[in-house]
Design a protein around this motif. Sequence first.
Motif, short mmCIF file in Angstrom:
data_model
loop_
_atom_site.label_atom_id
_atom_site.label_comp_id
_atom_site.label_asym_id
_atom_site.label_seq_id
_atom_site.Cartn_x
_atom_site.Cartn_y
_atom_site.Cartn_z
N LEU A 1 0.84 -1.21 0.00
CA LEU A 1 0.00 0.00 0.00
C LEU A 1 0.88 1.26 0.00
O LEU A 1 0.60 2.23 -0.70
N ARG A 2 1.95 1.20 0.79
CA ARG A 2 2.85 2.35 0.88
C ARG A 2 3.45 2.65 -0.50
O ARG A 2 3.54 3.80 -0.92
N GLN A 3 3.84 1.59 -1.19
CA GLN A 3 4.44 1.77 -2.52
C GLN A 3 3.44 2.42 -3.47
O GLN A 3 3.79 3.33 -4.23
N LYS A 4 2.22 1.98 -3.40
CA LYS A 4 1.17 2.54 -4.25
C LYS A 4 1.03 4.05 -3.99
O LYS A 4 0.91 4.86 -4.91
N PHE A 5 1.04 4.39 -2.71
CA PHE A 5 0.91 5.80 -2.33
C PHE A 5 2.10 6.62 -2.83
O PHE A 5 1.93 7.73 -3.37
N VAL A 6 3.31 6.07 -2.68
CA VAL A 6 4.51 6.79 -3.15
C VAL A 6 4.39 7.04 -4.65
O VAL A 6 4.60 8.15 -5.14
N GLU B 1 4.10 11.66 -8.76
CA GLU B 1 3.61 12.31 -9.98
C GLU B 1 2.78 13.55 -9.67
O GLU B 1 2.91 14.58 -10.33
N GLN B 2 1.95 13.45 -8.64
CA GLN B 2 1.15 14.61 -8.26
C GLN B 2 2.03 15.78 -7.81
O GLN B 2 1.74 16.95 -8.10
N ALA B 3 3.08 15.47 -7.09
CA ALA B 3 3.99 16.53 -6.62
C ALA B 3 4.65 17.22 -7.80
O ALA B 3 4.75 18.45 -7.85
N GLU B 4 5.11 16.42 -8.75
CA GLU B 4 5.80 16.99 -9.91
C GLU B 4 4.93 17.98 -10.67
O GLU B 4 5.38 19.05 -11.07
N VAL B 5 3.68 17.61 -10.84
CA VAL B 5 2.77 18.45 -11.63
C VAL B 5 2.71 19.88 -11.10
O VAL B 5 2.68 20.84 -11.86
N ILE B 6 2.72 20.02 -9.78
CA ILE B 6 2.57 21.37 -9.24
C ILE B 6 3.88 21.94 -8.73
O ILE B 6 3.92 23.03 -8.16
N GLY B 7 4.97 21.21 -8.92
CA GLY B 7 6.28 21.78 -8.62
C GLY B 7 6.73 21.62 -7.18
O GLY B 7 7.62 22.35 -6.72
N LEU B 8 6.15 20.68 -6.46
CA LEU B 8 6.61 20.42 -5.09
C LEU B 8 7.69 19.36 -5.09
O LEU B 8 7.66 18.43 -5.89
N THR B 9 8.65 19.50 -4.19
CA THR B 9 9.72 18.52 -4.06
C THR B 9 9.46 17.65 -2.85
O THR B 9 9.33 18.17 -1.73
N LEU B 10 9.36 16.34 -3.06
CA LEU B 10 9.20 15.46 -1.90
C LEU B 10 10.56 15.34 -1.21
O LEU B 10 11.59 15.17 -1.88
N PRO B 11 10.59 15.43 0.11
CA PRO B 11 11.85 15.56 0.83
C PRO B 11 12.57 14.23 1.01
O PRO B 11 12.77 13.80 2.14
N PRO C 1 15.90 12.34 -0.86
CA PRO C 1 16.91 12.33 -1.92
C PRO C 1 17.00 10.97 -2.62
O PRO C 1 17.51 10.89 -3.74
N ASP C 2 16.49 9.94 -1.98
CA ASP C 2 16.59 8.59 -2.56
C ASP C 2 15.44 8.25 -3.49
O ASP C 2 15.37 7.15 -4.06
N LEU C 3 14.55 9.19 -3.63
CA LEU C 3 13.36 8.92 -4.43
C LEU C 3 13.72 8.91 -5.91
O LEU C 3 14.18 9.91 -6.46
N LYS C 4 13.57 7.75 -6.56
CA LYS C 4 13.78 7.74 -8.02
C LYS C 4 13.06 6.55 -8.64
O LYS C 4 12.83 5.52 -8.01
N TRP C 5 12.77 6.71 -9.93
CA TRP C 5 12.04 5.68 -10.67
C TRP C 5 12.92 4.46 -10.85
O TRP C 5 14.08 4.56 -11.22
N ASN C 6 12.35 3.31 -10.53
CA ASN C 6 13.06 2.05 -10.72
C ASN C 6 12.38 1.32 -11.87
O ASN C 6 11.30 0.75 -11.72
N ARG D 1 11.54 -2.46 -11.29
CA ARG D 1 10.40 -2.77 -10.42
C ARG D 1 9.12 -2.16 -10.96
O ARG D 1 8.02 -2.56 -10.58
N GLY D 2 9.27 -1.14 -11.80
CA GLY D 2 8.08 -0.43 -12.25
C GLY D 2 7.47 0.40 -11.14
O GLY D 2 6.28 0.69 -11.13
N HIS D 3 8.32 0.78 -10.17
CA HIS D 3 7.88 1.58 -9.03
C HIS D 3 8.97 2.59 -8.69
O HIS D 3 10.11 2.47 -9.14
N TYR D 4 8.59 3.56 -7.85
CA TYR D 4 9.60 4.47 -7.33
C TYR D 4 10.29 3.84 -6.13
O TYR D 4 9.63 3.29 -5.24
N ASP D 5 11.63 3.89 -6.13
CA ASP D 5 12.38 3.57 -4.92
C ASP D 5 12.28 4.77 -3.98
O ASP D 5 12.17 5.91 -4.45
N PHE D 6 12.33 4.51 -2.72
CA PHE D 6 12.36 5.64 -1.79
C PHE D 6 13.18 5.30 -0.56
O PHE D 6 13.50 4.13 -0.31
#
Lengths: 254, 254, 320, 320
Positions: free
Chosen positions: D230-235, D240-250, D252-257, D260-265
């Motif tokens: 569930l957490r992965q789904k939320f991340v 994507e929602q953050a990017e659209v409006i220009g917010l940076t999620l805090p 540094p490890d957040l990146k597309w994998n 896995r077809g998911h974001y690592d965090f």
Amino acid sequence: MTTDLTRATADYAVRLGDDALILGHRLSEWCSNGPFLEEDLALTNVALDYIGRARMFLGYGAQLIGGDCTEDTLAYQRDCREFTNLLINELPRGDFAFTMARQYLLDEHALLFLEALQGSSDAELAAIATKAIKETRYHLRRSREWMLRLGDGTEESRRRLQQALEDIWGYLPELFAMDELERELLAAGIAVDREALEAPWRRAVSATFAETDVTLPADGWRVDGGRTGYHTEHLGHLLSELQFVQRAYPGCQW
Amino acid sequence: MTTDLTRATADYAVRLGDDALILGHRLSEWCSNGPFLEEDLALTNVALDYIGRARMFLGYGAQLIGGDCTEDTLAYQRDCREFTNLLINELPRGDFAFTMARQYLLDEHALLFLEALQGSSDAELAAIATKAIKETRYHLRRSREWMLRLGDGTEESRRRLQQALEDIWGYLPELFAMDELERELLAAGIAVDREALEAPWRRAVSATFAETDVTLPADGWRVDGGRTGYHTEHLGHLLSELQFVQRAYPGCQW
Amino acid sequence: MTNDSSPNEQQLEAAFQARIDAEEKIEPKDWMPERYRKNLIRQISQHAHSEVIGMQPEGNWITRAPTLHRKAVLLAKVQDECGHGLYLYSATETLGITREELIEALHSGAAKYASIFNYPSLTWADIGAIGWLVDGAAIVNQVSLQRTSYGPYARGMVRICKEESFHQRQGYHIMMTLMQGSDEQRAMAQDAVNRFWWPSLMMFGPHDAESAHSAQSMTWKIKRQSNDELRQKFVDQSVEQAEVIGLTLPDPDLKWNEERGHYDFGEIDWDEFNRVISGSGPCNRQRIAHHVAAHEDGAWVREAIAAHEAKKQQRASKAA
Amino acid sequence: MTNDSSPNEQQLEAAFQARIDAEEKIEPKDWMPERYRKNLIRQISQHAHSEVIGMQPEGNWITRAPTLHRKAVLLAKVQDECGHGLYLYSATETLGITREELIEALHSGAAKYASIFNYPSLTWADIGAIGWLVDGAAIVNQVSLQRTSYGPYARGMVRICKEESFHQRQGYHIMMTLMQGSDEQRAMAQDAVNRFWWPSLMMFGPHDAESAHSAQSMTWKIKRQSNDELRQKFVDQSVEQAEVIGLTLPDPDLKWNEERGHYDFGEIDWDEFNRVISGSGPCNRQRIAHHVAAHEDGAWVREAIAAHEAKKQQRASKAA
């Protein structure tokens, strides 16, 4: 409408908007403070309805005033002396008995007032009244039931309700007072004749409390001034809270 | 001083000013609300002293920051996240037991802190400490006496004092915590070593409460964040009140 | 009035009046007519209650004072008033009544306080107006009372007058600053004067002809000057102060009367005066309810002190 | 775990599990294992308490909402949450426990609520962040719970999800408006995200391996997806929602994998998680103290209702 009448109608709409906004604010202070969850829900619902009314009345007032006036400039950029709500609406929420007693007395008044306002020659005011009256009937059913519950409940609830009535009583005459503005608008078929509401209001209120062990206070002291911006000291504190964000960050969209 | 050290000293002065301003504000809320007139006088006097300290510290901070920064721009134009007072100072005044317990615990701390600050290599901070310490000795004598009165008085006063201590306890560790800024200034001989104050503070506080029937709470929960602007929800409401006039009428002289 | 007094009492009263006439001060242990004592209790306690209730409209702006300097000055002022209240309660207590009785009389409505404090402080300018006009009116009265016949009261007035004149200057300074400020600030100052001017004139009480306590009080030198004399003095000084900073006093009838050497002024709205006195002022109920609530909230504290003192004595007597 | 159950109970439990496996809903009157009941009470009441305690950080801004429109929307939202609380208390009561018992457990600390509500709402942007992230995380969880095995709970979730997704959009809209605003507004929005991002991830609970209740809850289909899923789904949705409006999620490890077809965090600060859960969050004591105080203040009202109802019945039976 003449320019003068338009301006008077605008002032009238703002008054009614101020009444709704300030009462809605006091009701909203109950959020998470009610005696049980159902009542939190109900009070929030009434608050929401009053904020909705405030938006309709202030929005209409702003439209008549024109320029860059909006419901929000009216709500957030006037200081205490410019607010024209009746004093009863700004009194601190007090205990639950105070809040419900005020609400009941105002609901009875609102029903009569809105019924009359539906007949206003100003189509917009009449339309707002029609929208608001349905909710008011619902609020009244609820607040009246609370008068019966508290007035018939325990010794403590009866004592608190009696005290609330004593504390509110002198603020009621303002509900039925006409000033020059409202007389002028009444003559033009726009405003409600407040004086005509007093007798039916007294009948309704007396009938309700006759079912309880509570005694209606005798008329005696009375305080007014809301319509001329002569408020209680409570309003300034309310506004410092209400307006903080807009005042601290002027000129922004939210 | 280097530019960095000047800026750090400014931040330090502002912290100490924020502490004094916010505590002074809470104390000033007692005006006309004390349990008897002598105590109204005394609490107003302590409030006044803290507002005086706030002016000295914030004035010095403003001077170091330069430009058009003043004690008033610091006090009236920063929002919640920029205030750096310790959380204990912003907690609502509560009942008289809460206010006096907080005051006593802070007075014991202030005495130790100001004694140490008198030795600061920053002459201005040392001078402020010297001015403030005399009043603090007086406040402490009074607040300590209240701990004995309430802790020895009635069952109710003992219970209220005990509850106050429980409610305050977790906010105390912040008084003794050093962060990077204060460590840097300590190394430069400017700041006080808060950690060194804890042992003598505990001795003094334990000695006082040993004379009462009140038990010091065990260390357990703890909350901090004031120095990074991570406040309780209470501060925002305090600021909406404190800053109203300046926010509503910007750019004026008063 | 002394018909029912014994011959002895008549002699005492004559001697008492002779002392008064000779400008001697009456002291707590001196004999005094019961009505003199009652009258003094009424007057001094009303004065004390006024200091205490006056803390409310001013305290209302402590948390919102617009600068730290103004906040400190206002706090100091309210603290002074608190001190005056204490001083005057003590003076009243020398007449054989307790603080608790005085507070009960305040709460029950038996004792009065200056009716001016039944008006709300709505803007920051009101703090200026209260300092300038209300303290100004109070001083005119108090200066006169420095020569009142009861020693503790007269000495209290000397001390209080010094501080009040300081307060009046501070209030005037607030008004001056506002009048030098923005349009909004000037309007705020004028609005405050519009609201506080007439109630300030009412502070001196009814016209001499209608004043219930005046004649006897003048004979006893509890009062030294009449209501109308004092009011005139206040008007004369205020007109000039208002002019200096550009404020308009809200009275179209106000004008210099060369013949009298005083300013003429309009008639006071005595209906309003009576309405406010009798309970329909904007804040009457709020003021008393606030005082009652604080007093009730503090009951447990007062009980704690009493219990602590009793225990201390017990311990001391055990140890002895 | 079923060693001490009677043979009869073993049969019942097997039949029960068979129904669960067949995706049948369990209803209040159906037989259920005591631990299933207890587990459900714990989970649903925690959910109910979360709705109720969550009213506090949001209610904190009702009186300060920056426009009347936002105020109305926030009021409506809090009203919805209140309704969810009621709905969920009712669902819990179907399991044989009273509201009063549930409230007692909340006050004593025996029952929990979502730990996210132990963080303060410090600026208006926090109302946006709570709507967007906290309601967002809640929905991910609740969508999954629409298929939970207990009928009243599953039906409650269907209803609640509809409203929550509305709330999430409103919160996101607040953030978007701020990000299109002044520098101060953008900073306020980013600051809120910085503070609420990690606590939102913690809302899904410990990693699957450390989750105390997870395995049994999955078997009973009280939970349908694991914490980490569930957490992965939320991340994934939030990035994507953050990017659209220009917010940076805090993070540094957040990146597309890609793989896995998911974001690592990055790793969650479980120390903080445990600290907050165990009582040292910024607002734990405040939240419970507030609820206790409101409950105690309301005691006389509840008593009045009970007395009134009793009198009414008495009158009715007399009349009959």
